[in-house]
Design a protein around this motif. Structure first.
Motif, PDB file in Angstrom:
ATOM      1  N   ARG A  40       9.034  -0.799  -4.311  1.00  0.00           N
ATOM      2  CA  ARG A  40       8.366  -1.724  -3.289  1.00  0.00           C
ATOM      3  C   ARG A  40       7.830  -1.135  -2.029  1.00  0.00           C
ATOM      4  O   ARG A  40       6.787  -1.333  -1.898  1.00  0.00           O
ATOM      5  N   SER A  43       4.316   0.677  -2.911  1.00  0.00           N
ATOM      6  CA  SER A  43       3.382  -0.498  -3.204  1.00  0.00           C
ATOM      7  C   SER A  43       2.835  -0.835  -2.017  1.00  0.00           C
ATOM      8  O   SER A  43       1.663  -1.023  -2.089  1.00  0.00           O
ATOM      9  N   LEU A  44       3.500  -0.823  -1.176  1.00  0.00           N
ATOM     10  CA  LEU A  44       3.240  -1.319   0.354  1.00  0.00           C
ATOM     11  C   LEU A  44       2.678  -0.257   1.219  1.00  0.00           C
ATOM     12  O   LEU A  44       1.616  -0.353   2.011  1.00  0.00           O
ATOM     13  N   THR A  72      -0.205  -0.613 -10.931  1.00  0.00           N
ATOM     14  CA  THR A  72       0.916  -0.756 -10.736  1.00  0.00           C
ATOM     15  C   THR A  72       1.736   0.442 -10.286  1.00  0.00           C
ATOM     16  O   THR A  72       1.273   1.693 -10.501  1.00  0.00           O
ATOM     17  N   ASN A 101       0.666  -2.815  -7.400  1.00  0.00           N
ATOM     18  CA  ASN A 101      -0.047  -1.779  -6.336  1.00  0.00           C
ATOM     19  C   ASN A 101      -0.794  -2.549  -5.309  1.00  0.00           C
ATOM     20  O   ASN A 101      -1.804  -2.871  -5.522  1.00  0.00           O
ATOM     21  N   ASP A 102       0.063  -2.894  -4.085  1.00  0.00           N
ATOM     22  CA  ASP A 102      -0.715  -3.981  -3.294  1.00  0.00           C
ATOM     23  C   ASP A 102      -1.811  -3.184  -2.400  1.00  0.00           C
ATOM     24  O   ASP A 102      -2.840  -3.892  -2.139  1.00  0.00           O
ATOM     25  N   ARG A 103      -1.709  -1.987  -2.398  1.00  0.00           N
ATOM     26  CA  ARG A 103      -2.855  -1.131  -1.633  1.00  0.00           C
ATOM     27  C   ARG A 103      -4.102  -1.095  -2.415  1.00  0.00           C
ATOM     28  O   ARG A 103      -5.336  -1.254  -1.911  1.00  0.00           O
ATOM     29  N   ASN A 105      -4.985  -3.360  -4.965  1.00  0.00           N
ATOM     30  CA  ASN A 105      -5.344  -4.856  -5.144  1.00  0.00           C
ATOM     31  C   ASN A 105      -6.081  -5.265  -3.882  1.00  0.00           C
ATOM     32  O   ASN A 105      -6.858  -6.196  -4.026  1.00  0.00           O
ATOM     33  N   ASP A 106      -5.827  -4.886  -2.618  1.00  0.00           N
ATOM     34  CA  ASP A 106      -6.366  -5.430  -1.514  1.00  0.00           C
ATOM     35  C   ASP A 106      -7.527  -4.911  -0.812  1.00  0.00           C
ATOM     36  O   ASP A 106      -8.117  -4.972   0.010  1.00  0.00           O
TER      37      ASP A 106
END
Length: 108
Positions: A40, A43-44, A72, A101-103, A105-106
């Motif tokens: 978590r 990923s952030l 991911t 992987n939020d970084r 994806n955005d």
């Protein structure tokens, strides 16, 4: 009294085995929680997963973290559960967690 003295070593071994199983269960729980925390955090905010995973597990289990990133983030945490029964060396337990992987994806 003599029968109890003869049976006492078996009771002690069974008691130590129950405690050992509890330690193994605790180690597995700690490794899983640390893997989720590490995945978590990574990923952030890239670069923080290993620290988060290590901080999330009990230090006496000597957690070690391996991270894999891409679409991911996968964190694999290994902990060493010590043996209380002298015949054994202890166990290494591995648990993994995967998060998106939020970084990536955005777009940042």
């Amino acid at each position: 009294m003599l029968e109890f003295a003869g049976f006492l070593p078996f009771l002690l071994v069974i008691g130590m085995a129950v405690i050992q199983l509890g330690l193994v269960g605790y180690g597995a729980n700690q490794a899983g929680s640390a893997a989720r925390a590490g995945a978590r955090a990574e990923s952030l905010n890239p670069g923080t997963g290993g620290t988060a995973a290590t901080a999330s597990a009990s230090s006496w289990l000597h957690p070690a973290t391996a991270l894999t990133t891409g679409a991911t983030v996968t964190a694999t945490v290994t902990v060493h559960v010590p043996a209380i029964i002298p015949l054994f060396d202890g166990w290494d337990l591995h648990r993994s967690a995967t998060m998106p992987n939020d970084r990536q994806n955005d777009g940042s």
